[in-house]
Write a protein that holds these residues in place. Sequence first.
Motif, PDB file in Angstrom:
ATOM      1  N   LEU A   1      67.919  41.076  12.204  1.00 23.92           N
ATOM      2  CA  LEU A   1      67.459  39.710  11.979  1.00 23.92           C
ATOM      3  C   LEU A   1      67.361  38.963  13.298  1.00 23.92           C
ATOM      4  O   LEU A   1      68.234  39.086  14.162  1.00 23.92           O
ATOM      5  CB  LEU A   1      68.433  38.982  11.043  1.00 23.92           C
ATOM      6  N   GLY A   2      66.306  38.187  13.446  1.00 26.26           N
ATOM      7  CA  GLY A   2      66.138  37.331  14.610  1.00 26.26           C
ATOM      8  C   GLY A   2      65.913  35.906  14.131  1.00 26.26           C
ATOM      9  O   GLY A   2      65.591  35.664  12.968  1.00 26.26           O
ATOM     10  N   ILE A   3      66.107  34.957  15.023  1.00 24.24           N
ATOM     11  CA  ILE A   3      65.835  33.562  14.701  1.00 24.24           C
ATOM     12  C   ILE A   3      65.066  32.944  15.861  1.00 24.24           C
ATOM     13  O   ILE A   3      65.378  33.169  17.028  1.00 24.24           O
ATOM     14  CB  ILE A   3      67.122  32.763  14.393  1.00 24.24           C
ATOM     15  N   ARG A   4      64.040  32.198  15.505  1.00 23.49           N
ATOM     16  CA  ARG A   4      63.227  31.474  16.485  1.00 23.49           C
ATOM     17  C   ARG A   4      63.416  29.993  16.175  1.00 23.49           C
ATOM     18  O   ARG A   4      63.177  29.566  15.051  1.00 23.49           O
ATOM     19  CB  ARG A   4      61.764  31.889  16.348  1.00 23.49           C
ATOM     20  N   ALA A   5      63.878  29.224  17.153  1.00 29.62           N
ATOM     21  CA  ALA A   5      64.183  27.808  16.919  1.00 29.62           C
ATOM     22  C   ALA A   5      63.712  26.950  18.083  1.00 29.62           C
ATOM     23  O   ALA A   5      63.660  27.412  19.220  1.00 29.62           O
ATOM     24  CB  ALA A   5      65.681  27.624  16.723  1.00 29.62           C
ATOM     25  N   THR A   6      63.394  25.700  17.769  1.00 35.48           N
ATOM     26  CA  THR A   6      62.977  24.762  18.810  1.00 35.48           C
ATOM     27  C   THR A   6      64.173  24.222  19.578  1.00 35.48           C
ATOM     28  O   THR A   6      64.020  23.676  20.654  1.00 35.48           O
ATOM     29  CB  THR A   6      62.206  23.572  18.212  1.00 35.48           C
ATOM     30  N   GLY A   7      65.367  24.366  19.016  1.00 36.90           N
ATOM     31  CA  GLY A   7      66.571  23.834  19.646  1.00 36.90           C
ATOM     32  C   GLY A   7      66.842  22.419  19.170  1.00 36.90           C
ATOM     33  O   GLY A   7      65.945  21.723  18.707  1.00 36.90           O
ATOM     34  N   GLY A   8      68.093  22.038  19.264  1.00 41.27           N
ATOM     35  CA  GLY A   8      68.475  20.694  18.829  1.00 41.27           C
ATOM     36  C   GLY A   8      67.843  19.636  19.707  1.00 41.27           C
ATOM     37  O   GLY A   8      67.748  19.797  20.921  1.00 41.27           O
ATOM     38  N   PRO A   9      67.383  18.542  19.121  1.00 41.25           N
ATOM     39  CA  PRO A   9      66.765  17.462  19.892  1.00 41.25           C
ATOM     40  C   PRO A   9      67.768  16.818  20.859  1.00 41.25           C
ATOM     41  O   PRO A   9      68.926  16.599  20.503  1.00 41.25           O
ATOM     42  CB  PRO A   9      66.342  16.453  18.828  1.00 41.25           C
ATOM     43  N   GLU A  10      67.327  16.533  22.054  1.00 44.64           N
ATOM     44  CA  GLU A  10      68.202  15.930  23.068  1.00 44.64           C
ATOM     45  C   GLU A  10      68.825  14.620  22.598  1.00 44.64           C
ATOM     46  O   GLU A  10      70.011  14.387  22.802  1.00 44.64           O
ATOM     47  CB  GLU A  10      67.439  15.685  24.365  1.00 44.64           C
ATOM     48  N   ARG A  11      68.015  13.772  21.957  1.00 44.39           N
ATOM     49  CA  ARG A  11      68.518  12.468  21.509  1.00 44.39           C
ATOM     50  C   ARG A  11      69.610  12.603  20.463  1.00 44.39           C
ATOM     51  O   ARG A  11      70.421  11.706  20.290  1.00 44.39           O
ATOM     52  CB  ARG A  11      67.370  11.637  20.929  1.00 44.39           C
ATOM     53  N   ALA A  12      69.627  13.706  19.720  1.00 37.34           N
ATOM     54  CA  ALA A  12      70.596  13.884  18.645  1.00 37.34           C
ATOM     55  C   ALA A  12      71.884  14.559  19.121  1.00 37.34           C
ATOM     56  O   ALA A  12      72.880  14.553  18.409  1.00 37.34           O
ATOM     57  CB  ALA A  12      69.975  14.705  17.525  1.00 37.34           C
ATOM     58  N   ALA A  13      71.869  15.114  20.307  1.00 32.39           N
ATOM     59  CA  ALA A  13      72.996  15.918  20.789  1.00 32.39           C
ATOM     60  C   ALA A  13      74.347  15.183  20.743  1.00 32.39           C
ATOM     61  O   ALA A  13      75.355  15.763  20.347  1.00 32.39           O
ATOM     62  CB  ALA A  13      72.718  16.416  22.201  1.00 32.39           C
ATOM     63  N   ILE A  14      74.370  13.926  21.110  1.00 28.26           N
ATOM     64  CA  ILE A  14      75.651  13.214  21.145  1.00 28.26           C
ATOM     65  C   ILE A  14      76.163  12.852  19.751  1.00 28.26           C
ATOM     66  O   ILE A  14      77.345  12.573  19.580  1.00 28.26           O
ATOM     67  CB  ILE A  14      75.587  11.957  22.041  1.00 28.26           C
TER      68      ILE A  14
END
Length: 62
Positions: free
Chosen positions: A28-41
């Motif tokens: 299994l693999g996963i392709r993701a855009t990554g967590g948004p910078e503004r939401a990180a905190i």
Amino acid sequence: MRLQLYFLPDGTVEVERFVQVHLPKEKLGIRATGGPERAAIYASCGSATRTYNPQTVTLLAN
């Protein structure tokens, strides 16, 4: 495709897109855009990839 929504204190919503990809040999693999910078905190849950075991799931380039 799946979405993970991040509701921010200012009333806006950020999104992370991800998809599971079935690889050869039943891997299994996963392709993701990554967590948004503004939401990180604010995102104590982390990104969508956090729920997958990196020992058994391959993170693919977006």
